[in-house]
Design a protein around this motif. Structure first.
Motif, mmCIF file in Angstrom:
data_model
loop_
_atom_site.group_PDB
_atom_site.id
_atom_site.type_symbol
_atom_site.label_atom_id
_atom_site.label_comp_id
_atom_site.label_asym_id
_atom_site.label_seq_id
_atom_site.Cartn_x
_atom_site.Cartn_y
_atom_site.Cartn_z
ATOM 1 N N ASN A 69 0.827 -1.207 0.000
ATOM 2 C CA ASN A 69 0.000 0.000 0.000
ATOM 3 C C ASN A 69 0.859 1.254 0.000
ATOM 4 O OD1 ASN A 69 -2.284 -1.534 0.003
ATOM 5 N ND2 ASN A 69 -2.741 -1.269 2.173
ATOM 6 N N TYR A 70 2.012 1.161 0.660
ATOM 7 C CA TYR A 70 2.969 2.259 0.687
ATOM 8 C C TYR A 70 4.324 1.705 0.259
ATOM 9 C CZ TYR A 70 -0.596 4.471 3.607
ATOM 10 O OH TYR A 70 -1.769 4.980 4.084
ATOM 11 N N GLY A 71 5.061 2.503 -0.486
ATOM 12 C CA GLY A 71 6.385 2.074 -0.899
ATOM 13 C C GLY A 71 7.368 2.190 0.249
ATOM 14 N N LEU A 72 8.655 2.157 -0.078
ATOM 15 C CA LEU A 72 9.693 2.232 0.952
ATOM 16 C C LEU A 72 9.479 3.479 1.806
ATOM 17 C CD1 LEU A 72 12.372 0.898 1.908
ATOM 18 C CD2 LEU A 72 13.540 2.606 0.492
ATOM 19 N N PHE A 73 9.561 4.643 1.215
ATOM 20 C CA PHE A 73 9.183 5.918 1.814
ATOM 21 C C PHE A 73 9.437 7.010 0.779
ATOM 22 C CE2 PHE A 73 13.613 5.162 3.131
ATOM 23 C CZ PHE A 73 14.250 6.315 2.683
ATOM 24 N N ASP A 115 4.982 6.851 1.306
ATOM 25 C CA ASP A 115 4.903 6.890 -0.162
ATOM 26 C C ASP A 115 3.492 6.453 -0.566
ATOM 27 O OD1 ASP A 115 5.165 6.701 -2.880
ATOM 28 O OD2 ASP A 115 6.458 4.927 -2.854
ATOM 29 N N ARG A 116 2.613 7.426 -0.742
ATOM 30 C CA ARG A 116 1.195 7.137 -1.018
ATOM 31 C C ARG A 116 0.976 6.949 -2.521
ATOM 32 N NH1 ARG A 116 1.299 11.162 2.980
ATOM 33 N NH2 ARG A 116 0.307 10.575 4.958
ATOM 34 N N ASN A 151 -4.307 7.772 -5.832
ATOM 35 C CA ASN A 151 -5.204 8.030 -6.961
ATOM 36 C C ASN A 151 -5.521 6.765 -7.759
ATOM 37 O OD1 ASN A 151 -5.591 10.788 -6.572
ATOM 38 N ND2 ASN A 151 -3.640 11.263 -7.532
ATOM 39 N N ARG A 152 -5.447 5.638 -7.103
ATOM 40 C CA ARG A 152 -5.733 4.346 -7.737
ATOM 41 C C ARG A 152 -4.623 3.949 -8.717
ATOM 42 N NH1 ARG A 152 -11.142 5.954 -10.380
ATOM 43 N NH2 ARG A 152 -10.077 7.970 -10.260
ATOM 44 N N GLN A 212 1.342 -3.562 3.931
ATOM 45 C CA GLN A 212 1.295 -2.101 4.008
ATOM 46 C C GLN A 212 2.577 -1.450 3.482
ATOM 47 O OE1 GLN A 212 -1.214 -0.366 4.260
ATOM 48 N NE2 GLN A 212 -2.279 -0.395 6.188
ATOM 49 N N VAL A 213 3.746 -1.874 3.990
ATOM 50 C CA VAL A 213 4.980 -1.131 3.729
ATOM 51 C C VAL A 213 6.096 -2.073 3.306
ATOM 52 C CG1 VAL A 213 6.707 0.432 4.712
ATOM 53 C CG2 VAL A 213 4.331 0.621 5.431
#
Length: 802
Positions: A142-146, A160-161, A165-166, A258-259
């Motif tokens: 859902n979130y990348g490394l950062f 990292d969102r 936006n899909r 998640q991450v």
């Protein structure tokens, strides 16, 4: 082929349907979303046909398991591979829109960190381009490394969102979900083991098409997302006002996907990372077995139809998980199961660094995965028995080679034992594995070991990121190089052609101007496109020696302070790197680079002869801007520490000259381009190992006898840099008292190499010939070539064209 008229009609319709707006009202996001959705639909028919073709022919399919897939953006790459890039550009131009502007809206997918993930993405691209039936298996984070921000010179991490936006490229396949089980009690019934009282997690697959280059082939990248089973939250707990507890199970489950790379410096982080690794391995193998059964082929011959590739140690649990399924669910005995597993699985080792060779505490592992641990225990017992009885090893040797030792499970050992192939990723790296790091294993199973030097996809790193250079190449040698990049060698026929050299130079200048504009916009620093653009872009780690680079920059600054009128070739030193959040010295190195940058860039006494730039949030998209503009590629790792490197290949392909140690694939680049077209320095492999073995290396003598080094080291801690004297004490201590990566030992050699670069750059003919030679010899490092070697030498599969 889609005509311009059809493309325009489809786009206008898609834009209206997706956004509910006219083209005049639509936002850039609307424009992007409509275009990307349409491109995915264009690929979907081939996607379905490809899967049907693979099943109908019952061909052997490869499943590439990797914890990372650093794909970058898809839109432009897919347009190119579908042969629609020019059509899209022309149609959008007619509509008053700009393709490049629309494409910039897309976010990089947060599925990877560095070279490991980017290699996996290049391999996916090449398998599709070669019509080799190969698919990726990983985690949908859902979130990348950062997201990295530089604040007051320090790295600060933000989420990292990338999915905000899909993700238009993915297709959720809820009907193909599987359950993955953690914890529980192992029971035996009717000769088969099973688990009770487990914590189940639903693994939901999201499929992304991987489009081959103009060949009607579309493979699949399958990423698994963790979801709670049955209920979103505990309603009765919620009704009692215990709101956080009501959602706890849901959040615990969803944390698995998640991450990327949770901080594993504490036990909770370790458990989460271990969950991640088993989660995607178990889900992936369950999915493979389910699909395989539909073919109606005998499970005992699984290896004739399926190849499971383990990319580094993270997916090593594929071995015991496949054993579990074969024994506990399919009813095979141990020996037959082991034979199937070993023939099915193969393993790529990516490192010799001890911290990267995963080890898991037995206590933690056995509690979380009790049945998998039982199987690993049995693997270890049988292997150790073989070492004693078949290979006549001593107790000391057995202890070194065991899968379980000192209270830990050694995942690299598990991968070696359970695979039919173990490969290194550059010739030097493979030889180090065979002769030093994995020598014990090589001695008893030499036939398993082989080399497959890493590669990069020229479609991403030349055609996509450097289109102007691609056009010049095609103008002079035709376009067959796009199908077979080794034909780039034909450029050598034009190396003395002044018009050709000028066109190459013009492209580089244009790319440097584009990077200079990016730097001005994002860093508010004016850089000179006529200066040498010296780029050091890679994950920040001590062995990659960003420290050596910045200490040398400090020396050059000192030199210019003493003699501002020196005849000095202007240089722009550009860094881009992320440091792991818990890696303190790496984060302080970023602070040092930015501190030096502030000092140097604002000192009018040196007359702008040096500029230092740190570009934040290094990503595939940023690399696509950096690499075409680079004059010099910094590949300065301590010899024997870099397994291969692929950044070195990307820079080379874009005409940068490499300054390098003879480490990793630098050795093979040197062989390709020759002594005159790479700038080498530093300790050799033999010298490095001699220093390690003798334990006699001390920095005192170097510091005392080299005033350049003494001056820059003193400046780290005497306030010269304008910060607290303690700020960089850790960097000072690391190179003065524990120079593990021989920064000071190689300083003089590195400085001399940099002097040679300045000399070469002042002669335009020499420099252009060096750049052209690098471009011309880069084709051998195409991932197409590497994948063909994997396919024939490890996976025993072949192309399945339409």
């Amino acid at each position: 082929m889609v005509t311009k008229a059809q493309f325009k009609k489809d786009y206008l319709k898609k834009l209206t349907v997706k956004s509910g707006r006219t083209i005049e009202e639509a936002s850039r996001w609307d424009q992007y979303h409509a275009l990307a959705s349409m491109v995915r639909e264009y690929a979907s028919m081939d996607w379905v046909d490809t899967n049907n073709r693979y099943d109908d022919k019952a061909c052997k399919q490869v499943f590439y398991f990797s914890i990372e897939f650093l794909t970058g953006k898809f839109l432009m790459n897919n347009l190119i591979n579908l042969g629609l890039d020019e059509t899209a550009s022309e149609v959008l131009d007619e509509l008053g829109l700009d393709l490049e502007d629309i494409a910039s809206i897309e976010k990089d997918q947060g599925l990877g960190n560095g070279g490991l993930g980017r290699l996996a993405a290049c391999f996916m691209d090449s398998m599709a381009a070669l019509a080799i039936p190969g698919h990726g298996c990983g985690i949908r984070y859902n979130y990348g490394l950062f997201e990295q921000k530089i604040i007051n010179g320090y790295q600060v991490e933000f989420p990292d969102r990338w999915l905000n936006n899909r993700n238009v490229w993915e297709v959720k396949k809820a009907d193909k979900s599987v359950e993955v089980h953690f914890y529980g009690d192992v029971k035996l019934e009717n000769g088969r083991y099973f688990l009770e009282n487990t914590t189940p997690v639903l693994a939901v697959p999201y499929d992304t098409p991987v489009v081959g280059y103009k060949n009607d082939t579309v493979n699949t990248l399958r990423l698994w997302s963790a979801q709670a089973i049955n209920k979103e939250f505990d309603y009765s707990t919620f009704s009692r006002g215990e709101y956080m507890d009501a959602f706890k199970k849901k959040y615990d489950v969803e944390s698995i996907s998640q991450v990327l790379y949770p901080n594993d410096s504490y036990d909770e982080g370790k458990v989460l990372r271990l969950k991640q690794e088993y989660f995607f391995v178990s889900a992936g193998i369950q999915g493979i077995i389910r699909s395989f059964k539909k073919l109606g082929k005998p499970m005992a011959k699984l290896y004739d139809y399926i190849s499971i590739h383990i990319n580094d140690t993270h997916p090593s649990m594929a071995i015991p998980e496949l054993m579990r399924i074969l024994m506990d669910e399919e009813g095979f005995g141990w020996d037959e199961s082991w034979s199937i597993v070993e023939k099915t699985c193969s393993y790529t080792n990516h490192t010799i660094l001890s911290e990267a060779l995963e080890k898991w505490p037995v206590e933690m592992f056995s509690k979380l995965l009790p049945r998998i641990y039982m199987i690993i225990e049995e693997i270890n017992k049988r292997f150790c028995l073989d070492l004693f009885e078949v290979y006549h090893k001593t107790q000391e040797e057995v202890n070194r080679m065991a899968v379980i030792g000192h209270g830990e499970i050694r995942m690299a050992h598990l991968a070696i034992i359970g695979s039919h192939s173990i490969n290194g990723v550059a010739r030097l790296h493979t030889e180090i594995l065979k002769n030093k790091e994995l020598k014990d294993f090589y001695n008893i199973m030499p036939a398993k070991f082989n080399n497959k030097t890493n590669g990069i996809t020229h479609r991403r790193w030349l055609i996509n990121s450097n289109p102007e250079l691609s056009k010049v190449i095609t103008k002079y040698i035709g376009d067959y190089w796009i199908r077979d990049p080794q034909h780039l060698r034909e450029l050598m026929k034009f190396i003395d052609d002044k018009d050709f050299r000028q066109e190459i130079d013009d492209v580089k200048r244009k790319n440097k101007e584009a990077l200079a504009a990016y730097i001005l916009k994002h860093n508010n620093i004016v850089v000179n496109p006529d200066s040498i653009f010296d780029v050091h872009a890679k994950r920040l780690h001590e062995y990659k020696r960003q420290t050596l680079n910045i200490l040398h920059i400090m020396y050059l600054y000192n030199r210019l302070l003493k003699n501002p009128d020196e005849d000095f070739v202007p240089r722009t030193f550009i860094f881009a790197a992320k440091a792991a959040p818990s890696y303190y010295i790496a984060k302080q190195t970023i602070k040092l680079i930015n501190t030096v940058a502030d000092l140097v860039n604002n000192d009018t006494r040196i007359k702008d002869k040096i500029k230092v730039v740190f570009l934040e949030n290094y990503s595939v998209s940023l690399a696509e801007i950096l690499m075409p503009a680079a004059d010099v590629s910094e590949q300065i790792s301590t010899t024997t520490k870099e397994a291969s490197g692929t950044g070195n290949m990307k820079f080379m392909m874009n005409g940068a000259v490499t300054i390098a140690t003879l480490d990793g694939a630098n050795v093979e680049i040197h062989e390709q381009v020759g002594e005159d077209n790479i700038v080498l320095f530093g300790l050799t492999e033999e010298e490095v190992y001699e220093l390690y073995e003798r334990h006699e290396y001390k920095t005192d003598h170097i510091i005392e006898n080299d005033p350049r080094i003494k001056e820059v080291l003193d400046q780290l801690i005497n306030g010269f840099l304008g910060v607290d004297k303690e700020e960089f004490q850790i960097i000072y201590d690391s190179v003065v008292y524990n120079d593990e990566y021989f920064v000071l030992k190689d300083f003089d050699s590195y400085a001399a190499a940099q002097e040679r670069i300045g000399h070469y750059y002042t002669d335009e003919d020499i420099w252009l010939k060096m750049a052209i030679t690098n471009i011309a010899h880069s084709g051998v490092f195409s991932s197409d070539k590497t994948i063909q070697e994997y396919a024939s030498g490890i996976w025993e599969t072949d192309r399945v064209p339409k």
